[in-house]
Design a protein around this motif. Structure first.
Motif, PDB file in Angstrom:
ATOM      1  N   ILE A 199      -3.803  -1.641  -1.505  1.00  0.00           N
ATOM      2  CA  ILE A 199      -2.285  -1.693  -2.199  1.00  0.00           C
ATOM      3  C   ILE A 199      -1.654  -2.270  -0.585  1.00  0.00           C
ATOM      4  O   ILE A 199      -0.552  -2.532  -0.800  1.00  0.00           O
ATOM      5  N   ARG A 200      -1.856  -1.480   1.111  1.00  0.00           N
ATOM      6  CA  ARG A 200      -1.395  -1.602   1.939  1.00  0.00           C
ATOM      7  C   ARG A 200      -0.790  -2.947   2.403  1.00  0.00           C
ATOM      8  O   ARG A 200       0.000  -3.607   2.759  1.00  0.00           O
ATOM      9  N   SER A 201      -1.955  -3.845   2.113  1.00  0.00           N
ATOM     10  CA  SER A 201      -2.845  -4.824   2.616  1.00  0.00           C
ATOM     11  C   SER A 201      -1.632  -6.090   1.692  1.00  0.00           C
ATOM     12  O   SER A 201      -1.377  -6.937   1.815  1.00  0.00           O
ATOM     13  N   GLU A 202      -1.646  -5.847   0.452  1.00  0.00           N
ATOM     14  CA  GLU A 202      -1.257  -6.310  -0.651  1.00  0.00           C
ATOM     15  C   GLU A 202      -0.063  -6.699  -0.619  1.00  0.00           C
ATOM     16  O   GLU A 202       0.652  -7.285  -0.620  1.00  0.00           O
ATOM     17  N   ARG A 203       0.493  -5.307  -0.177  1.00  0.00           N
ATOM     18  CA  ARG A 203       1.677  -4.736  -0.058  1.00  0.00           C
ATOM     19  C   ARG A 203       2.792  -5.505   1.512  1.00  0.00           C
ATOM     20  O   ARG A 203       3.432  -6.456   1.740  1.00  0.00           O
ATOM     21  N   ASP A 204       1.810  -5.788   2.564  1.00  0.00           N
ATOM     22  CA  ASP A 204       2.283  -6.596   3.600  1.00  0.00           C
ATOM     23  C   ASP A 204       2.173  -7.958   3.459  1.00  0.00           C
ATOM     24  O   ASP A 204       2.837  -8.042   4.861  1.00  0.00           O
ATOM     25  N   LEU A 205       1.012  -8.137   2.806  1.00  0.00           N
ATOM     26  CA  LEU A 205       0.913  -9.364   2.618  1.00  0.00           C
ATOM     27  C   LEU A 205       2.011 -10.282   1.680  1.00  0.00           C
ATOM     28  O   LEU A 205       2.582 -11.305   2.397  1.00  0.00           O
ATOM     29  N   TRP A 223       6.412  -6.492   1.665  1.00  0.00           N
ATOM     30  CA  TRP A 223       7.398  -5.696   0.650  1.00  0.00           C
ATOM     31  C   TRP A 223       7.574  -4.344   1.506  1.00  0.00           C
ATOM     32  O   TRP A 223       6.204  -3.772   2.384  1.00  0.00           O
ATOM     33  N   SER A 224       8.818  -3.413   1.644  1.00  0.00           N
ATOM     34  CA  SER A 224       8.802  -2.267   2.229  1.00  0.00           C
ATOM     35  C   SER A 224       8.039  -1.711   1.058  1.00  0.00           C
ATOM     36  O   SER A 224       7.661  -2.219  -0.182  1.00  0.00           O
ATOM     37  N   LEU A 225       7.808   0.019   1.444  1.00  0.00           N
ATOM     38  CA  LEU A 225       6.754   0.890   0.762  1.00  0.00           C
ATOM     39  C   LEU A 225       8.020   0.702  -0.625  1.00  0.00           C
ATOM     40  O   LEU A 225       7.811   1.290  -1.879  1.00  0.00           O
ATOM     41  N   ALA A 226       9.470   0.526  -0.492  1.00  0.00           N
ATOM     42  CA  ALA A 226      10.183   1.155  -1.303  1.00  0.00           C
ATOM     43  C   ALA A 226      10.611  -0.724  -2.237  1.00  0.00           C
ATOM     44  O   ALA A 226      10.968   0.060  -3.488  1.00  0.00           O
ATOM     45  N   GLU A 227      10.262  -1.218  -1.514  1.00  0.00           N
ATOM     46  CA  GLU A 227      10.153  -2.401  -2.254  1.00  0.00           C
ATOM     47  C   GLU A 227       9.498  -2.695  -3.813  1.00  0.00           C
ATOM     48  O   GLU A 227       9.851  -2.534  -4.762  1.00  0.00           O
ATOM     49  N   LEU A 228       8.065  -2.245  -3.049  1.00  0.00           N
ATOM     50  CA  LEU A 228       6.788  -1.574  -3.612  1.00  0.00           C
ATOM     51  C   LEU A 228       7.421  -0.882  -4.803  1.00  0.00           C
ATOM     52  O   LEU A 228       7.364  -1.377  -6.405  1.00  0.00           O
ATOM     53  N   ALA A 229       7.669   0.760  -4.406  1.00  0.00           N
ATOM     54  CA  ALA A 229       8.493   1.701  -5.251  1.00  0.00           C
ATOM     55  C   ALA A 229       9.286   1.170  -6.719  1.00  0.00           C
ATOM     56  O   ALA A 229       9.016   1.166  -7.642  1.00  0.00           O
TER      57      ALA A 229
END
Length: 188
Positions: free
Chosen positions: A16-22, A25-31
């Motif tokens: 999940i962290r890797s997909e978000r980093d790719l 996106w910030s944690l807030a954006e994924l949220a």
């Protein structure tokens, strides 16, 4: 099996962290995109909690992929053979749903997944989780009531169902034993 479960929880969190980093996106954006709280996402990414199928579907949809693809990316090793002890097994802590990803990591768009749904359990998936795939379900044992939109398919062992256009779906094992089934899905 607790050690394997903890490893899978950590591996899914790292993915999940890797997909978000790719995506940058910030944690807030994924949220915001997934409608999963920042606190829950953070706990998942750190491997501190085992997410439910419902949460993982929302996260996968935010990434534009299926639950199956997210878990496969988290767990699959390269190579043409995926030995039984290497196949990722994930259990939904809310329902007891157990999912074993059978397919080796390849460029082939086909994936095979074996599922065990405990008697009486029900799992719901939104239409978005079917947007990028075509699926067939083959019931191995038990009984399965599969609801596709407004249509209920009552499956007996040996029955095979090809899913139609994406719609909200639910899997229900009415019992008395668990529903054991194979899902064959094609991406794209």
């Amino acid at each position: 099996m607790a050690d394997i479960s903890n490893d899978i929880t950590s591996t899914i969190g790292r993915r999940i962290r890797s997909e978000r980093d790719l995506r940058g996106w910030s944690l807030a954006e994924l949220a915001e995109r997934s409608d999963v709280s920042k606190a829950m996402l953070s706990a998942m990414e750190r491997g501190m909690t085992s997410p439910t199928a419902a949460l993982l579907v929302r996260i996968a949809s935010a990434f534009g992929m299926t639950l199956s693809t997210l878990i496969a990316r988290a767990e699959m090793q390269s190579g043409g053979v995926c030995r039984k002890d290497e196949q990722p097994v994930w259990q939904d802590p809310a329902t007891g749903y157990v999912r074993r990803h059978l397919s080796p990591a390849t460029q082939m768009p086909l994936e095979l997944i074996r599922v065990s749904l405990p008697a009486g359990a029900k799992v719901d998936f939104p239409a978005a989780s079917y947007a990028f795939i075509k699926q067939q379900i083959w019931l191995i044992g038990g009984r399965l009531d599969f609801t596709e939109g407004d249509v209920v398919h009552r499956l007996e062992p040996g029955d095979c169902l090809a899913l139609g256009a994406p719609s909200a779906c639910s899997f229900h094992a009415p019992g008395p034993e668990a529903a054991e089934y194979l899902v064959a899905l094609v991406r794209g």
